[in-house]
Scaffold this motif. Sequence first.
Motif, PDB file in Angstrom:
ATOM      1  N   ASN A 180       0.664  -1.139  -0.014  1.00 35.08           N
ATOM      2  CA  ASN A 180       0.199  -0.103  -0.037  1.00 35.08           C
ATOM      3  C   ASN A 180       1.068   1.361   0.007  1.00 35.08           C
ATOM      4  N   LEU A 181       2.012   1.113  -0.384  1.00 37.49           N
ATOM      5  CA  LEU A 181       2.915   2.440  -0.403  1.00 37.49           C
ATOM      6  C   LEU A 181       2.457   3.318  -1.523  1.00 37.49           C
ATOM      7  N   PRO A 182       2.431   4.596  -1.481  1.00 37.77           N
ATOM      8  CA  PRO A 182       2.373   5.456  -2.592  1.00 37.77           C
ATOM      9  C   PRO A 182       2.885   4.958  -3.923  1.00 37.77           C
ATOM     10  N   ALA A 183       2.519   5.317  -5.115  1.00 36.41           N
ATOM     11  CA  ALA A 183       2.964   4.565  -6.320  1.00 36.41           C
ATOM     12  C   ALA A 183       4.320   5.011  -6.519  1.00 36.41           C
ATOM     13  N   ILE A 184       4.644   6.179  -6.375  1.00 33.52           N
ATOM     14  CA  ILE A 184       6.032   6.475  -6.929  1.00 33.52           C
ATOM     15  C   ILE A 184       7.339   5.826  -5.809  1.00 33.52           C
ATOM     16  N   ALA A 200       7.507   2.502  -6.532  1.00 34.81           N
ATOM     17  CA  ALA A 200       8.403   2.141  -7.977  1.00 34.81           C
ATOM     18  C   ALA A 200       9.964   2.409  -7.554  1.00 34.81           C
ATOM     19  N   GLN A 201      10.158   3.314  -6.801  1.00 31.59           N
ATOM     20  CA  GLN A 201      11.515   3.433  -6.275  1.00 31.59           C
ATOM     21  C   GLN A 201      11.993   2.103  -5.608  1.00 31.59           C
ATOM     22  N   LYS A 202      11.231   1.667  -4.666  1.00 35.64           N
ATOM     23  CA  LYS A 202      11.827   0.334  -3.860  1.00 35.64           C
ATOM     24  C   LYS A 202      11.985  -0.613  -4.701  1.00 35.64           C
ATOM     25  N   LEU A 203      10.911  -0.982  -5.526  1.00 31.67           N
ATOM     26  CA  LEU A 203      10.949  -2.002  -6.545  1.00 31.67           C
ATOM     27  C   LEU A 203      12.195  -1.990  -7.198  1.00 31.67           C
ATOM     28  N   VAL A 251      10.363   7.183 -15.944  1.00 30.92           N
ATOM     29  CA  VAL A 251      10.954   8.583 -15.128  1.00 30.92           C
ATOM     30  C   VAL A 251      11.269   8.334 -13.696  1.00 30.92           C
ATOM     31  N   VAL A 252      10.820   7.760 -13.091  1.00 29.29           N
ATOM     32  CA  VAL A 252      11.230   7.287 -11.665  1.00 29.29           C
ATOM     33  C   VAL A 252      12.498   6.595 -11.565  1.00 29.29           C
ATOM     34  N   ASN A 253      12.906   5.826 -12.571  1.00 28.19           N
ATOM     35  CA  ASN A 253      14.260   5.187 -12.768  1.00 28.19           C
ATOM     36  C   ASN A 253      14.927   6.216 -13.066  1.00 28.19           C
ATOM     37  N   LEU A 254      14.592   7.191 -14.059  1.00 22.16           N
ATOM     38  CA  LEU A 254      15.492   8.157 -14.660  1.00 22.16           C
ATOM     39  C   LEU A 254      15.891   8.936 -13.048  1.00 22.16           C
ATOM     40  N   ALA A 255      15.450   9.419 -12.238  1.00 21.76           N
ATOM     41  CA  ALA A 255      15.416  10.230 -11.124  1.00 21.76           C
ATOM     42  C   ALA A 255      16.479   9.157 -10.115  1.00 21.76           C
ATOM     43  N   ARG A 256      16.089   8.155 -10.087  1.00 20.49           N
ATOM     44  CA  ARG A 256      16.957   7.073  -9.441  1.00 20.49           C
ATOM     45  C   ARG A 256      18.371   7.178  -9.806  1.00 20.49           C
ATOM     46  N   HIS A 257      18.593   7.105 -10.808  1.00 17.30           N
ATOM     47  CA  HIS A 257      19.908   6.841 -11.609  1.00 17.30           C
ATOM     48  C   HIS A 257      20.551   8.258 -11.583  1.00 17.30           C
ATOM     49  N   ALA A 258      19.803   9.427 -11.604  1.00 22.31           N
ATOM     50  CA  ALA A 258      20.302  10.693 -11.520  1.00 22.31           C
ATOM     51  C   ALA A 258      20.519  11.095 -10.025  1.00 22.31           C
ATOM     52  N   GLN A 259      20.181  10.329  -9.113  1.00 19.46           N
ATOM     53  CA  GLN A 259      20.243  10.656  -7.530  1.00 19.46           C
ATOM     54  C   GLN A 259      19.309  11.679  -7.233  1.00 19.46           C
ATOM     55  N   VAL A 260      17.981  11.661  -7.861  1.00 18.47           N
ATOM     56  CA  VAL A 260      17.203  12.815  -7.629  1.00 18.47           C
ATOM     57  C   VAL A 260      15.869  12.040  -7.136  1.00 18.47           C
ATOM     58  N   ASN A 261      15.191  12.388  -5.676  1.00 16.46           N
ATOM     59  CA  ASN A 261      14.281  11.900  -5.005  1.00 16.46           C
ATOM     60  C   ASN A 261      12.818  12.303  -6.087  1.00 16.46           C
ATOM     61  N   PRO A 262      12.234  11.347  -6.896  1.00 21.59           N
ATOM     62  CA  PRO A 262      11.225  11.730  -7.759  1.00 21.59           C
ATOM     63  C   PRO A 262       9.893  12.398  -6.993  1.00 21.59           C
ATOM     64  N   GLU A 263       9.777  11.994  -5.717  1.00 19.17           N
ATOM     65  CA  GLU A 263       8.682  12.559  -4.781  1.00 19.17           C
ATOM     66  C   GLU A 263       9.079  14.264  -4.661  1.00 19.17           C
ATOM     67  N   HIS A 264      10.130  14.293  -4.116  1.00 16.66           N
ATOM     68  CA  HIS A 264      10.600  15.878  -3.899  1.00 16.66           C
ATOM     69  C   HIS A 264      10.579  16.439  -5.126  1.00 16.66           C
ATOM     70  N   ALA A 265      11.049  15.994  -6.186  1.00 14.56           N
ATOM     71  CA  ALA A 265      11.150  16.570  -7.700  1.00 14.56           C
ATOM     72  C   ALA A 265       9.738  17.053  -8.050  1.00 14.56           C
ATOM     73  N   ALA A 272      15.514  -4.604  -7.311  1.00 10.72           N
ATOM     74  CA  ALA A 272      15.775  -5.296  -8.443  1.00 10.72           C
ATOM     75  C   ALA A 272      17.482  -5.045  -8.757  1.00 10.72           C
ATOM     76  N   ALA A 273      17.737  -3.834  -8.395  1.00 17.83           N
ATOM     77  CA  ALA A 273      19.275  -3.489  -8.570  1.00 17.83           C
ATOM     78  C   ALA A 273      20.305  -4.289  -7.987  1.00 17.83           C
ATOM     79  N   THR A 274      19.700  -4.785  -6.686  1.00 17.06           N
ATOM     80  CA  THR A 274      20.680  -5.602  -5.677  1.00 17.06           C
ATOM     81  C   THR A 274      21.113  -6.936  -6.338  1.00 17.06           C
ATOM     82  N   VAL A 275      20.175  -7.292  -7.299  1.00 14.37           N
ATOM     83  CA  VAL A 275      20.517  -8.566  -8.043  1.00 14.37           C
ATOM     84  C   VAL A 275      20.952  -8.425  -9.281  1.00 14.37           C
ATOM     85  N   GLY A 276      21.494  -7.111  -9.664  1.00 13.68           N
ATOM     86  CA  GLY A 276      21.972  -6.998 -10.914  1.00 13.68           C
ATOM     87  C   GLY A 276      20.949  -6.387 -12.050  1.00 13.68           C
TER      88      GLY A 276
END
Length: 273
Positions: A149-153, A156-159, A212-226, A163-167
Motif C-alpha cells: 500500500n505504499l504510494p506509487a512513486i 516504484a523506487q523501492k522495486l 521516469v522514476v528510474n531516471l530520477a533514481r539514476h540521477a540521484q534525484v528523489n522523484p517525490e521531492h522533484a 531489483a538492482a541489488t541482484v543486478g
Amino acid sequence: MPVTKSSEQQFPGVAALLEVMRRLRDPDGGCPWDLKQTLTSLIPYTIEEAYEVAAALTEGDMAAIKDELGDLLFQVVFYTQLTAEQGRFSFDEVAQQTADKLIRRHPHVFGETSAESDAEIKAQWEAIKQQERAERGQQDSVFNGIPDNLPAILMAQKLQKRAATVGFDWHEIIPVLAKIKEEIAEVEEELAAQPQDLSALEDEIGDVLFAVVNLARHAQVNPEHALRRTNVKFKQRFQAIEARLAKQGKTAAELSLEELEAQWQAVKRDALA
C-alpha cells in the motif's frame, strides 16, 4: 564511538510528551477521543502528519517544521502508548530497537568494516537488509518486506532498488533515457489506435511514469521531492497569473489558451529576472 543506553541521559521533553499521552489515555479523566482510538484508526492521521512535515520542509519554514515534526512524533508516541497498554512494547523499546538496527546497518561507523563512497554504503546497507530478511525466513523474493500500500512513486523506487541489488539495472543513464523515449512512443501508438483501448493506454502511461522514476533514481534525484517542487512552482506561477489578471478585472476562465500561455511565459520571465 559505540552507542549505549544510559539511565543518566535525561530527555525531559520526551518524558513530558509520554506523560501527556498517558494522561490522555487514562480511563479516569482522560480524553474521550483519545481513549477510543486504535492502532488502525490512527493511520489516516499519521499519513496526514507525514505529508504536513514534507510540506513544511519544502517551504523551508523552520517554525512550521518544528511544529509538524512534533505532531509526527506524537503519532509514534500514540502508537506505542497503545501497544504498551496491550503489553506488547513501549516507546523506549522502539527507540532502542531502532538504535540497535542503525548500529547494525552502519558497520563502517560502529564496526570494523569500511565504506567511503555513497555506492559502497548503499550496497552494504542493502546487503545487511537482505541478510536480515533471510534470517526472518524471507528468501523467496527480492521484493519481500515492501508494503503493497505504499504510494506509487515510492513503491516504484523501492522495486527498482531491490531489483538492482541482484543486478537487474542499467549501469549508465543513457539507456534509461532511451527507455523513456521508447515508452513515450508506445503511448503515442495507443493514442493513435482506433478504437482506443483505455486500459492499454493506462498501462503505457504507467510504464512512462515508472521509467521516469528510474531516471530520477539514476540521477540521484528523489522523484517525490522533484514532483512536489514542480507542483509548488506550478501553483505559484498560476496564482501569479491570477493576481495579474485580477488587477485588470479579469479571471483566468475568461482567457483563451493562447492568452493564458502568454501570461504564463510573462510570469516565467518575471521569475527569472
